[in-house]
Design an enzyme around this catalytic site. Structure first.
Site, PDB file in Angstrom:
ATOM      1  N   TRP A 157      -3.044  -2.751  -1.345  1.00 41.08           N
ATOM      2  CA  TRP A 157      -2.716  -4.169  -1.436  1.00 41.08           C
ATOM      3  C   TRP A 157      -3.628  -4.828  -0.417  1.00 41.08           C
ATOM      4  O   TRP A 157      -3.373  -4.797   0.782  1.00 41.08           O
ATOM      5  CB  TRP A 157      -1.245  -4.424  -1.123  1.00 41.08           C
ATOM      6  CG  TRP A 157      -0.849  -5.834  -1.443  1.00 41.08           C
ATOM      7  CD1 TRP A 157      -0.457  -6.324  -2.659  1.00 41.08           C
ATOM      8  CD2 TRP A 157      -0.833  -6.949  -0.538  1.00 41.08           C
ATOM      9  NE1 TRP A 157      -0.218  -7.676  -2.562  1.00 41.08           N
ATOM     10  CE2 TRP A 157      -0.430  -8.089  -1.281  1.00 41.08           C
ATOM     11  CE3 TRP A 157      -1.130  -7.103   0.805  1.00 41.08           C
ATOM     12  CZ2 TRP A 157      -0.311  -9.348  -0.714  1.00 41.08           C
ATOM     13  CZ3 TRP A 157      -1.012  -8.358   1.373  1.00 41.08           C
ATOM     14  CH2 TRP A 157      -0.594  -9.468   0.615  1.00 41.08           C
ATOM     15  N   CYS A 178       0.823  -1.180   0.000  1.00 39.72           N
ATOM     16  CA  CYS A 178       0.000   0.000   0.000  1.00 39.72           C
ATOM     17  C   CYS A 178       0.862   1.236   0.000  1.00 39.72           C
ATOM     18  O   CYS A 178       1.814   1.361   0.756  1.00 39.72           O
ATOM     19  CB  CYS A 178      -0.947   0.004   1.192  1.00 39.72           C
ATOM     20  SG  CYS A 178      -1.328   1.609   1.791  1.00 39.72           S
ATOM     21  N   ASN A 218      -2.406   2.069   5.677  1.00 44.13           N
ATOM     22  CA  ASN A 218      -1.491   1.019   5.247  1.00 44.13           C
ATOM     23  C   ASN A 218      -1.237   0.122   6.448  1.00 44.13           C
ATOM     24  O   ASN A 218      -0.739   0.594   7.459  1.00 44.13           O
ATOM     25  CB  ASN A 218      -0.185   1.671   4.763  1.00 44.13           C
ATOM     26  CG  ASN A 218       0.949   0.664   4.560  1.00 44.13           C
ATOM     27  OD1 ASN A 218       2.107   1.027   4.605  1.00 44.13           O
ATOM     28  ND2 ASN A 218       0.629  -0.582   4.327  1.00 44.13           N
ATOM     29  N   ARG A 269       4.003  -0.615  -4.478  1.00 45.60           N
ATOM     30  CA  ARG A 269       3.652  -1.104  -3.146  1.00 45.60           C
ATOM     31  C   ARG A 269       2.290  -1.807  -3.105  1.00 45.60           C
ATOM     32  O   ARG A 269       1.923  -2.409  -2.092  1.00 45.60           O
ATOM     33  CB  ARG A 269       3.634   0.060  -2.150  1.00 45.60           C
ATOM     34  CG  ARG A 269       4.954   0.779  -2.042  1.00 45.60           C
ATOM     35  CD  ARG A 269       4.839   1.931  -1.088  1.00 45.60           C
ATOM     36  NE  ARG A 269       4.515   1.478   0.240  1.00 45.60           N
ATOM     37  CZ  ARG A 269       5.397   1.120   1.159  1.00 45.60           C
ATOM     38  NH1 ARG A 269       6.679   1.162   0.881  1.00 45.60           N
ATOM     39  NH2 ARG A 269       5.014   0.733   2.344  1.00 45.60           N
ATOM     40  N   LYS A 272      12.100 -15.924  -9.501  1.00 47.28           N
ATOM     41  CA  LYS A 272      11.928 -14.847 -10.496  1.00 47.28           C
ATOM     42  C   LYS A 272      10.954 -15.279 -11.579  1.00 47.28           C
ATOM     43  O   LYS A 272      10.092 -14.520 -11.987  1.00 47.28           O
ATOM     44  CB  LYS A 272      13.256 -14.478 -11.166  1.00 47.28           C
ATOM     45  CG  LYS A 272      14.251 -13.645 -10.406  1.00 47.28           C
ATOM     46  CD  LYS A 272      13.803 -12.263 -10.051  1.00 47.28           C
ATOM     47  CE  LYS A 272      13.085 -12.272  -8.753  1.00 47.28           C
ATOM     48  NZ  LYS A 272      13.646 -11.915  -7.543  1.00 47.28           N
ATOM     49  N   LYS A 294       5.604  -4.787  -3.353  1.00 54.36           N
ATOM     50  CA  LYS A 294       7.037  -4.788  -3.109  1.00 54.36           C
ATOM     51  C   LYS A 294       7.404  -4.864  -1.635  1.00 54.36           C
ATOM     52  O   LYS A 294       8.097  -5.754  -1.188  1.00 54.36           O
ATOM     53  CB  LYS A 294       7.641  -3.545  -3.730  1.00 54.36           C
ATOM     54  CG  LYS A 294       9.133  -3.529  -3.585  1.00 54.36           C
ATOM     55  CD  LYS A 294       9.819  -3.218  -4.848  1.00 54.36           C
ATOM     56  CE  LYS A 294      11.278  -3.507  -4.747  1.00 54.36           C
ATOM     57  NZ  LYS A 294      11.629  -4.799  -5.297  1.00 54.36           N
ATOM     58  N   HIS A 346      15.814 -37.487  -5.609  1.00 54.70           N
ATOM     59  CA  HIS A 346      14.923 -37.950  -4.542  1.00 54.70           C
ATOM     60  C   HIS A 346      13.484 -37.498  -4.763  1.00 54.70           C
ATOM     61  O   HIS A 346      12.741 -37.314  -3.809  1.00 54.70           O
ATOM     62  CB  HIS A 346      15.450 -37.466  -3.189  1.00 54.70           C
ATOM     63  CG  HIS A 346      16.824 -37.986  -2.898  1.00 54.70           C
ATOM     64  ND1 HIS A 346      17.046 -39.220  -2.354  1.00 54.70           N
ATOM     65  CD2 HIS A 346      18.045 -37.453  -3.164  1.00 54.70           C
ATOM     66  CE1 HIS A 346      18.355 -39.420  -2.256  1.00 54.70           C
ATOM     67  NE2 HIS A 346      18.981 -38.365  -2.744  1.00 54.70           N
ATOM     68  N   GLU A 369      16.480 -18.784  -6.468  1.00 56.43           N
ATOM     69  CA  GLU A 369      16.166 -17.404  -6.861  1.00 56.43           C
ATOM     70  C   GLU A 369      15.703 -17.352  -8.327  1.00 56.43           C
ATOM     71  O   GLU A 369      14.770 -16.619  -8.657  1.00 56.43           O
ATOM     72  CB  GLU A 369      17.405 -16.522  -6.619  1.00 56.43           C
ATOM     73  CG  GLU A 369      17.302 -15.069  -7.069  1.00 56.43           C
ATOM     74  CD  GLU A 369      16.189 -14.274  -6.407  1.00 56.43           C
ATOM     75  OE1 GLU A 369      15.560 -14.760  -5.452  1.00 56.43           O
ATOM     76  OE2 GLU A 369      15.931 -13.150  -6.865  1.00 56.43           O
TER      77      GLU A 369
HETATM   78  N1  GLU Z   1      -5.956  -3.496   5.660  1.00 58.46           N
HETATM   79  C1  GLU Z   1      -6.302  -2.479   4.720  1.00 58.46           C
HETATM   80  C2  GLU Z   1      -7.188  -3.052   3.604  1.00 58.46           C
HETATM   81  O1  GLU Z   1      -7.259  -4.232   3.377  1.00 58.46           O
HETATM   82  C3  GLU Z   1      -5.111  -1.762   4.152  1.00 58.46           C
HETATM   83  C4  GLU Z   1      -4.243  -2.624   3.303  1.00 58.46           C
HETATM   84  C5  GLU Z   1      -3.066  -1.868   2.719  1.00 58.46           C
HETATM   85  O2  GLU Z   1      -2.056  -1.690   3.454  1.00 58.46           O
HETATM   86  O3  GLU Z   1      -3.149  -1.515   1.537  1.00 58.46           O
HETATM   87  O4  GLU Z   1      -7.827  -2.335   2.936  1.00 58.46           O
END
Ligand code: GLU
Length: 611
Positions: free
Chosen positions: A73, A2, A99, A27, A488, A606, A507, A484
C-alpha cells in the site's frame, strides 16, 4: 497496510508465501513481490494484485526453502514495478520487505547519496535497506548487528523482513509500530502481518513486540531487544480456524461478513450478557467500572467506521450514563496537544487494533494519566496490548476492506459497556436496564430478519446505480448511521455520498436536491421520527428521490418514499445495529452491479498502519 509473509523450513517456500499474500491482500494491493533463496536471491515483483504477479512468473524456477513476500500500500513512490517490494541492496545480496514509513528517510538518503549510493526506487524502504548494508560493510558485522544499529537511527514505523544471500536459511525480522506474527512449526517458521498465512501449518504463534528483533531459522527462533539482550519468546495458542478466513460459498468477503452479523453479534454477547439474570460480565471493563462511573468525561478515539461507532456510543453513553462524551478523530486528537486530566477515560475503537493514529493517540493519553480501554477486534493486537482494559468485539477476521460486521460488533460492545455503567451508576433505572438487556439479546435474530430483504435491496441497487451523488440523512442514534451508510457507498461504489443530520440539511445540502438525487433517510421509528418525516416532506416537495430505511409497518414513511428498506422494530438505542444493515447491502450491491472489486476498493487498505 501492506501484507508481509515469510517462510523458512523444509517445505517449498513459494506456495506458502503466495497463498499467504492472497490472504493478506486486504492490507494493500498496489503491487506484489517475492524474494526466494534459490541458488542466490531471486526477486519477482509486479504492480497490481497477487494474481498479476502469479501470471507473470509462470514457468520460472521458484524452488526455494526460504522466502519472503509483500503486498504494498504505497506511501513513498507511486505504485509501479520499480517501487514494488522486495527491494535489493546495492550489492544485490540483501532483499527486504517493509510495512510502514521511515520518517527520516530523506536524511538517511542524503547521507547515502554522498557516499555514492544510487537508488532504483522512490521508496523509503530501499533507503533503509542500503543504510543497513552500508553499516554491515563498514563495520564488518553480521546482518543482525547491522539491523540493530540501523534501527537505532530510524524514526517511523516498520516491520521489516530481510534475506541475506550468504545465509540462505535465515530471515531477520524487526518491528516497531506495525504488526508481526511468527508461527512456530516443527523445524520450520512462518511469518505474517497476521496469523492467516500460517493457519493450516501451526497454531503456535509469537506476537513480536515493538523494538524487538528476531533471527529466524528452520529450527531456531531467537528474539532480542535492540540492546542485543535475548528475550524468551512467548508462544501463544491461536484460536482461529481456516474457515473463518475463506469465502465459504459467498461471492465476496463483504457479503459473507454482512450475512455473518447475526452470528458475530451473538458471539459478541455470548458469555457476557445474561438477560434473565440481569448481568453483563466484561472482565476488562469490570476492573475499571468505578473509574468509568466517576469519570468527568469519556473520550472516544477512532478513525473511519470505528469513529461512527464512537458517535453512536456518544448518544448512548450520554443518555444512559449521564457522562460527558467526546468523539475524536484519532489523527486530529494526537496532534493538537489535547487536554487530558487524570481520571479521564479514553475508549479506543479499532477493528485491527493496529490503526496507527489511534495507537499513538492512546499512547499520548496514557502518558498523561488517562485510563485507556480498547474496543478491538483482533486479539493480541497493539491497541489491545497497550490498553489498560477493554473488550474484544469477537467478530472474527474481517477481510472485506470496507468494515461491516466489525461495526455492529463494536456497537454491541459499546452498548453493553454503557448499560453496565448506567445501571451501576443508577442513571439507568432497573426496569429500563432489564428491558434493554432483553432487547439486545434479540438483536441477532432481528438482524437476520433484516437480511431476508437482501433481494429487494439488490433490485434497488440496479435502480439507483447511475446516480452521481447520494445524500444520507438521519437524526439522533441514526445520524451516525447516515454517515456510515454514505461512507460505505463511497468506498464500495465510488459514488459521491454525504451523510448529514437530517435537520442540518436545511442549512446547505438541500440546495443539491433535485429529481436526480437519491436521499436516503435512516428513519426507523424513534423519538425523532416525526421530525424526520417532516424532513422527508421537505425533500419530496423539492422532487428529491426518497429512499428510506424504516421500521416494519411504518405506513407514513412508506407513503412518502419512492422506495423503502425495512427493518424490524426495536428500542431506539439499539436501532443502529439494524438500520445499518440495509445500507451495507445497498452499497455492496451497487458496487457489484457496477462490476467493481468490492472486497478491495481502489486506493484503500484495511489495516491503516500508517498515519
Ligand atoms: N513505505 C513503504 C513504501 O511505500 C512501505 C509501504 C507499505 O507499508 O506497504 O513502499
Amino acid at each position: 497496510m501492506c501484507g508481509i509473509v515469510g517462510y523458512t523450513g523444509p517445505r517449498e517456500a513459494y506456495p506458502i508465501v503466495i497463498k499467504g499474500l492472497r490472504r493478506l491482500e486486504y492490507r494493500g494491493y498496489d503491487s506484489t513481490g517475492v524474494a526466494l533463496q534459490n541458488n542466490g536471491l531471486k526477486v519477482y515483483k509486479k504492480k497490481g494484485k497477487v494474481a498479476e504477479l502469479e501470471e507473470n512468473i509462470v514457468g520460472k524456477d521458484l524452488h526455494a526453502h526460504a522466502g519472503i513476500g509483500h503486498t504494498r500500500w504505497a506511501t513513498h513512490g507511486e505504485p509501479n514495478d520499480r517501487n514494488a517490494h522486495p527491494h535489493q541492496s546495492a550489492s544485490g545480496k540483501l532483499a527486504m520487505i517493509h510495512n510502514g514509513i521511515i520518517e527520516n528517510y530523506a536524511q538517511l538518503k542524503n547521507e547515502l547519496l554522498k557516499k555514492g549510493y544510487t537508488f532504483k526506487s522512490d521508496t523509503d524502504t530501499e533507503v533503509l535497506l542500503n543504510f543497513i548494508e552500508e553499516i554491515m560493510v563498514n563495520n564488518e558485522c553480521s546482518l543482525e548487528e547491522a539491523v540493530r544499529v540501523a534501527l537505532k537511527r530510524v524514526v517511523g514505523a516498520y516491520v521489516i523482513l530481510l534475506l541475506n544471500e550468504d545465509d540462505p536459511e535465515t530471515i531477520i525480522a524487526a518491528r516497531k509500530g506495525s504488526p508481526l506474527v511468527i508461527g512456530v512449526g516443527k523445524g520450520e517458521h512462518f511469518l505474517g502481518s497476521d496469523a492467516s498465512p500460517m493457519l493450516e501449518y501451526t497454531k503456535e504463534v509469537v506476537y513480536v513486540n515493538d523494538y524487538e528483533l528476531a533471527i529466524i531459522r528452520p529450527d531456531e527462533l531467537i528474539l532480542k531487544n535492540l540492546g542485543n539482550e535475548k528475550l524468551t519468546p512467548y508462544v501463544q495458542k491461536l484460536d482461529l480456524e481456516l474457515a473463518a478466513i475463506e469465502k465459504g460459498g459467498y461471492d465476496h468477503f463483504m457479503l459473507k461478513e454482512i450475512f455473518e452479523q447475526p452470528q458475530t453479534i451473538q458471539d459478541c454477547l455470548r458469555g457476557r450478557l445474561d438477560a434473565d439474570a440481569g448481568t453483563i460480565t466484561m472482565a476488562g471493563i469490570d476492573q475499571y467500572a468505578e473509574q468509568i462511573m466517576n469519570a468527568k468525561r469519556i473520550v472516544m478515539v477512532a478513525c473511519g467506521t470505528s469513529w461512527h461507532a464512537g458517535l453512536v456510543a456518544e448518544y448512548i453513553f450520554e443518555e444512559l450514563c449521564r457522562i460527558n462524551v467526546e468523539v475524536e478523530y484519532a489523527s486530529e486528537f494526537r496532534y493538537r496537544n489535547p487536554v487530558i486530566s487524570e481520571g479521564d477515560v479514553i475508549i479506543a475503537i479499532s477493528q485491527s487494533g493496529e490503526t496507527a493514529d489511534t495507537l499513538v493517540a492512546i499512547e499520548t493519553a496514557k502518558a498523561k494519566g488517562a485510563i485507556i480501554l480498547g474496543v478491538v477486534n483482533v486479539v493480541g493486537s497493539s491497541i489491545a496490548r497497550i490498553s489498560h482494559g477493554g473488550a474484544y468485539t469477537h467478530a472474527g477476521p474481517e477481510i472485506g476492506v470496507a468494515s461491516t460486521k466489525a461495526f455492529t460488533a463494536q456497537l454491541a460492545v459499546l452498548t453493553m459497556i454503557a448499560l453496565k455503567i448506567g445501571h451501576a451508576k443508577g442513571t439507568l433505572s432497573n426496569e429500563r436496564y432489564m428491558g434493554l438487556l432483553k432487547e439486545l439479546n434479540a438483536i441477532p435474530e432481528k438482524v437476520a430478519v433484516a437480511l431476508t430483504h437482501s433481494e429487494h435491496i439488490r433490485k434497488l441497487a440496479s435502480k439507483y446505480k447511475d446516480a452521481r451523488d447520494f445524500l444520507y440523512l438521519g437524526r439522533g442514534y441514526n445520524f451516525p448511521v447516515a454517515l456510515e451508510g454514505a461512507l460505505k457507498l463511497k468506498e464500495i461504489s465510488y459514488i459521491h455520498a454525504e451523510g448529514y443530520p437530517a435537520a442540518e440539511m436545511k442549512h446547505g445540502p438541500i440546495a443539491l436536491v433535485d429529481e436526480t438525487l437519491p436521499v436516503v433517510f435512516v428513519a426507523t421509528r424513534d423519538s425523532y421520527h416525526e421530525k424526520v418525516v417532516s424532513n422527508m416532506q421537505e425533500i419530496k416537495a423539492r422532487k428529491g428521490m426518497v429512499v428510506s430505511v424504516i421500521t416494519e409497518g411504518d405506513e407514513t414513511s412508506t407513503g412518502l418514499s419512492n422506495d423503502v428498506m425495512i427493518v424490524p422494530e426495536c428500542d431506539e438505542i439499539l436501532a443502529p445495529m439494524l438500520s445499518v444493515v440495509p445500507l451495507q447491502l445497498l452499497a455492496y450491491y451497487i458496487g457489484v452491479v457496477k462490476d467493481l472489486d468490492v472486497d478491495k476498493p481502489r486506493n484503500l487498505a484495511k489495516s491503516v498502519t500508517v498515519e
